[in-house]
Design a protein around this motif. Structure first.
Motif, PDB file in Angstrom:
ATOM      1  N   TYR A 184       0.769  -1.144   0.050  1.00 41.75           N
ATOM      2  CA  TYR A 184      -0.016   0.039  -0.123  1.00 41.75           C
ATOM      3  C   TYR A 184       0.814   1.392   0.000  1.00 41.75           C
ATOM      4  O   TYR A 184       1.959   1.364   0.378  1.00 41.75           O
ATOM      5  CB  TYR A 184      -0.921   0.061   1.321  1.00 41.75           C
ATOM      6  CG  TYR A 184      -1.620  -1.146   1.503  1.00 41.75           C
ATOM      7  CD1 TYR A 184      -2.029  -2.049   0.412  1.00 41.75           C
ATOM      8  CD2 TYR A 184      -2.533  -1.374   2.603  1.00 41.75           C
ATOM      9  CE1 TYR A 184      -2.959  -3.200   0.650  1.00 41.75           C
ATOM     10  CE2 TYR A 184      -3.373  -2.340   2.830  1.00 41.75           C
ATOM     11  CZ  TYR A 184      -3.505  -3.372   1.760  1.00 41.75           C
ATOM     12  OH  TYR A 184      -4.284  -4.475   1.870  1.00 41.75           O
ATOM     13  N   ALA A 228     -10.872   2.866   2.350  1.00 38.93           N
ATOM     14  CA  ALA A 228     -10.010   3.246   1.317  1.00 38.93           C
ATOM     15  C   ALA A 228      -8.652   3.813   1.731  1.00 38.93           C
ATOM     16  O   ALA A 228      -7.463   3.505   1.249  1.00 38.93           O
ATOM     17  CB  ALA A 228     -10.456   4.372   0.075  1.00 38.93           C
ATOM     18  N   CYS A 229      -8.744   4.441   3.091  1.00 39.59           N
ATOM     19  CA  CYS A 229      -7.434   5.388   3.525  1.00 39.59           C
ATOM     20  C   CYS A 229      -7.541   5.331   5.096  1.00 39.59           C
ATOM     21  O   CYS A 229      -8.609   6.045   5.537  1.00 39.59           O
ATOM     22  CB  CYS A 229      -7.384   6.660   2.857  1.00 39.59           C
ATOM     23  SG  CYS A 229      -5.929   7.610   3.318  1.00 39.59           S
ATOM     24  N   LYS A 258      -4.716   1.728  -0.455  1.00 41.62           N
ATOM     25  CA  LYS A 258      -4.050   0.514  -1.150  1.00 41.62           C
ATOM     26  C   LYS A 258      -3.996   1.204  -2.637  1.00 41.62           C
ATOM     27  O   LYS A 258      -3.135   0.649  -3.594  1.00 41.62           O
ATOM     28  CB  LYS A 258      -5.502  -0.372  -1.504  1.00 41.62           C
ATOM     29  CG  LYS A 258      -5.925  -1.209  -0.171  1.00 41.62           C
ATOM     30  CD  LYS A 258      -6.759  -2.031  -0.141  1.00 41.62           C
ATOM     31  CE  LYS A 258      -7.064  -2.964   1.040  1.00 41.62           C
ATOM     32  NZ  LYS A 258      -8.360  -3.872   0.923  1.00 41.62           N
ATOM     33  N   ARG A 259      -4.496   2.496  -2.907  1.00 45.59           N
ATOM     34  CA  ARG A 259      -4.291   2.978  -4.287  1.00 45.59           C
ATOM     35  C   ARG A 259      -3.801   4.439  -4.097  1.00 45.59           C
ATOM     36  O   ARG A 259      -4.072   5.061  -2.937  1.00 45.59           O
ATOM     37  CB  ARG A 259      -5.863   3.298  -4.894  1.00 45.59           C
ATOM     38  CG  ARG A 259      -6.202   1.650  -5.218  1.00 45.59           C
ATOM     39  CD  ARG A 259      -7.533   2.178  -6.218  1.00 45.59           C
ATOM     40  NE  ARG A 259      -8.207   3.097  -5.867  1.00 45.59           N
ATOM     41  CZ  ARG A 259      -8.910   4.057  -6.279  1.00 45.59           C
ATOM     42  NH1 ARG A 259      -8.512   3.953  -7.886  1.00 45.59           N
ATOM     43  NH2 ARG A 259      -9.789   5.041  -5.885  1.00 45.59           N
ATOM     44  N   GLN A 260      -2.964   4.749  -4.851  1.00 47.77           N
ATOM     45  CA  GLN A 260      -2.226   5.973  -4.785  1.00 47.77           C
ATOM     46  C   GLN A 260      -3.215   7.335  -4.852  1.00 47.77           C
ATOM     47  O   GLN A 260      -3.063   8.232  -4.146  1.00 47.77           O
ATOM     48  CB  GLN A 260      -1.081   6.397  -6.019  1.00 47.77           C
ATOM     49  CG  GLN A 260      -0.222   7.590  -5.625  1.00 47.77           C
ATOM     50  CD  GLN A 260       0.601   7.460  -4.479  1.00 47.77           C
ATOM     51  OE1 GLN A 260       1.167   6.268  -4.327  1.00 47.77           O
ATOM     52  NE2 GLN A 260       0.623   8.516  -3.569  1.00 47.77           N
ATOM     53  N   ASP A 261      -4.325   7.043  -5.795  1.00 51.65           N
ATOM     54  CA  ASP A 261      -5.347   8.287  -5.732  1.00 51.65           C
ATOM     55  C   ASP A 261      -6.022   8.360  -4.145  1.00 51.65           C
ATOM     56  O   ASP A 261      -6.166   9.562  -3.850  1.00 51.65           O
ATOM     57  CB  ASP A 261      -6.373   8.051  -6.553  1.00 51.65           C
ATOM     58  CG  ASP A 261      -5.960   8.268  -8.094  1.00 51.65           C
ATOM     59  OD1 ASP A 261      -4.832   8.688  -8.231  1.00 51.65           O
ATOM     60  OD2 ASP A 261      -6.674   7.713  -9.102  1.00 51.65           O
ATOM     61  N   ASP A 262      -6.483   7.407  -3.436  1.00 50.30           N
ATOM     62  CA  ASP A 262      -6.721   7.411  -2.243  1.00 50.30           C
ATOM     63  C   ASP A 262      -5.898   8.155  -1.267  1.00 50.30           C
ATOM     64  O   ASP A 262      -6.413   8.875  -0.292  1.00 50.30           O
ATOM     65  CB  ASP A 262      -7.326   6.162  -1.611  1.00 50.30           C
ATOM     66  CG  ASP A 262      -8.465   5.299  -2.706  1.00 50.30           C
ATOM     67  OD1 ASP A 262      -9.334   6.143  -3.171  1.00 50.30           O
ATOM     68  OD2 ASP A 262      -8.450   4.211  -2.562  1.00 50.30           O
ATOM     69  N   VAL A 292       2.572   3.802  -3.610  1.00 52.62           N
ATOM     70  CA  VAL A 292       1.714   2.476  -3.985  1.00 52.62           C
ATOM     71  C   VAL A 292       2.672   1.659  -4.881  1.00 52.62           C
ATOM     72  O   VAL A 292       3.215   2.224  -5.877  1.00 52.62           O
ATOM     73  CB  VAL A 292       0.404   2.743  -4.207  1.00 52.62           C
ATOM     74  CG1 VAL A 292       0.516   3.186  -5.832  1.00 52.62           C
ATOM     75  CG2 VAL A 292      -0.382   1.404  -4.130  1.00 52.62           C
ATOM     76  N   GLU A 294       2.015  -1.619  -6.947  1.00 53.28           N
ATOM     77  CA  GLU A 294       1.071  -2.697  -7.512  1.00 53.28           C
ATOM     78  C   GLU A 294       1.876  -3.757  -8.535  1.00 53.28           C
ATOM     79  O   GLU A 294       2.529  -3.198  -9.285  1.00 53.28           O
ATOM     80  CB  GLU A 294      -0.079  -1.850  -8.315  1.00 53.28           C
ATOM     81  CG  GLU A 294      -0.940  -1.147  -7.421  1.00 53.28           C
ATOM     82  CD  GLU A 294      -2.250  -0.101  -8.036  1.00 53.28           C
ATOM     83  OE1 GLU A 294      -2.757  -1.003  -8.792  1.00 53.28           O
ATOM     84  OE2 GLU A 294      -2.333   0.682  -8.273  1.00 53.28           O
ATOM     85  N   SER A 321      -1.092  -8.169  -1.979  1.00 53.44           N
ATOM     86  CA  SER A 321      -0.520  -7.022  -1.421  1.00 53.44           C
ATOM     87  C   SER A 321      -0.738  -6.807  -0.013  1.00 53.44           C
ATOM     88  O   SER A 321      -1.361  -7.322   0.423  1.00 53.44           O
ATOM     89  CB  SER A 321      -1.302  -5.888  -2.212  1.00 53.44           C
ATOM     90  OG  SER A 321      -0.808  -5.799  -3.548  1.00 53.44           O
TER      91      SER A 321
END
Length: 377
Positions: A184, A228-229, A258-262, A292, A294, A321
């Motif tokens: 993450y 998400a965050c 888990k996601r860079q956008d989050d 992150v 992936e 992950s």
């Protein structure tokens, strides 16, 4: 090569691990970390590596880079990468001594991640003892500040990793025998509240307490956690005298997604908490960040080779992950095939129950050795 035939004397391995565990090396104690690096450098030289000592910066300890001789010279090949700093302060051995108790072996930093780093050297030694050469040159990088986000070593890690085709990270295993193929995104934040001083007895009515303001902000920060965050506060310092309303309070927060956008969205939210109200200034500053990671085709291909070796050893090799950062975040995010979580199984990371599962030693060593021996250009 049949990895099952590689020698592994568990008692001898634990005996070689013991001095590493008993050389306590908390991140912020430069001298202690450097004593640990002395041990690691000596053991690398004992295995035939050419060792370079890299002076630490920013108050952190040194790093050690070992290159093993190979017909292809110093061309990039496989980089084994780990950290030898721990979260345990000097003196932890009094409460968590190195000891074996049945199927477990205990000690500060034994799981995260001195056991895994020692395991990597044991894999190299086993190949050497068996007279087996590696297809690619092998290098080992031991760093000194991973537990605080690698602020002084990220550039070194990325530069050295960029020379290599594959990265192996012996962080703790995922579960009983799994590995990590992604991590993450993580960001750290420095928090500061600055109030107005007064005497706690004579001027309490006029107080502008930095601690009180920080406490209110901490509740708001942790309440921002979503699926998400996440947000958590793990360090806080404030005040100097109990009879003085505190002027300054500082803290550190950690966010994970888990996601860079989050993570980017979460970062905007926490930075927006900076304010001046009721006579207190509250500031949020972004600290170190782990991008992150992936899994891409290269990492999944590396995992596939590891899975085939695990099958020879009679094991499945689950992967996925994982939260909790590692320096694999950096190399995986750069697109270099990276396999993390190749270290030992166990529990109690960062606690006084930290231990490894002794039965994981031989199969994990053989897994790493199998990868070293068979990975090719």
């Amino acid at each position: 090569m049949d990895p099952r035939t590689l020698p592994c004397d568990t008692d001898a391995v634990l005996a070689r691990l013991e001095p590493w565990i008993e050389c306590e090396s908390p991140t912020f104690d430069r001298a202690a970390v450097n004593r640990m690096m002395d041990l690691a450098a000596s053991d690398l030289r004992g295995l035939g590596a050419e060792v370079t000592r890299l002076e630490g910066s920013g108050g952190f300890g040194d790093c050690v880079l070992g290159r093993f001789p190979h017909p292809k010279g110093d061309a990039g090949g496989i980089l084994v990468m780990g950290h030898l700093d721990t979260v345990h302060p000097v003196g932890t051995l009094a409460d968590l001594p190195f000891r074996r108790d049945g199927g477990r072996c205990y000690g500060p930093g034994i799981l995260d991640m001195k056991g895994g780093c020692r395991l990597a050297l044991e894999a190299i030694a086993a190949l050497r003892e068996a007279g087996l050469a590696t297809e690619l040159p092998v290098s080992v990088l031991f760093t000194s500040d991973e537990e605080v986000g690698s602020p002084s070593t990220r550039a070194l890690i990325e530069a050295e990793a960029g020379r290599h085709r594959f990265i192996l990270v012996p962080e703790p295993a995922r579960g009983a025998f799994g590995v990590v193929t992604g991590r993450y995104a993580i960001a750290r934040f420095n928090l500061e509240a600055v109030g107005q001083p007064s005497h706690a007895g004579l001027g309490l009515r006029d107080r502008r307490s930095a601690i009180r303001a920080m406490a209110q902000k901490l509740l708001a920060i942790e309440d921002m956690t979503t699926d998400a965050c996440t947000f958590s506060v793990g360090v806080i310092h404030g005040g100097r005298w109990v009879n003085c309303v505190p002027t300054v309070c500082v803290a550190e927060a950690l966010s994970m997604a888990k996601r860079q956008d989050d993570l980017d969205t979460g970062t905007e939210r926490i930075l927006a908490l900076s304010s001046s109200e009721n006579g207190v200034d509250f500031r949020v500053a972004r600290g170190v960040v782990r991008p992150v990671w992936e899994p891409d085709a290269g990492t999944l291909g590396l995992y596939g080779q590891a899975s085939a070796i695990a099958a020879q050893l009679g094991h499945d090799l689950p992967h996925g992950s994982l939260g909790g950062g590692s320096d694999g975040n950096f190399t995986g995010a750069l697109g270099i095939p990276t396999l993390d979580g190749l270290g030992l199984a166990g529990e109690g990371v960062h606690t006084l129950d930290e231990h490894i599962t002794v039965d994981s030693l031989a199969p994990r060593m053989r897994l790493v050795a199998g990868l070293l021996a068979t990975l090719s250009a």
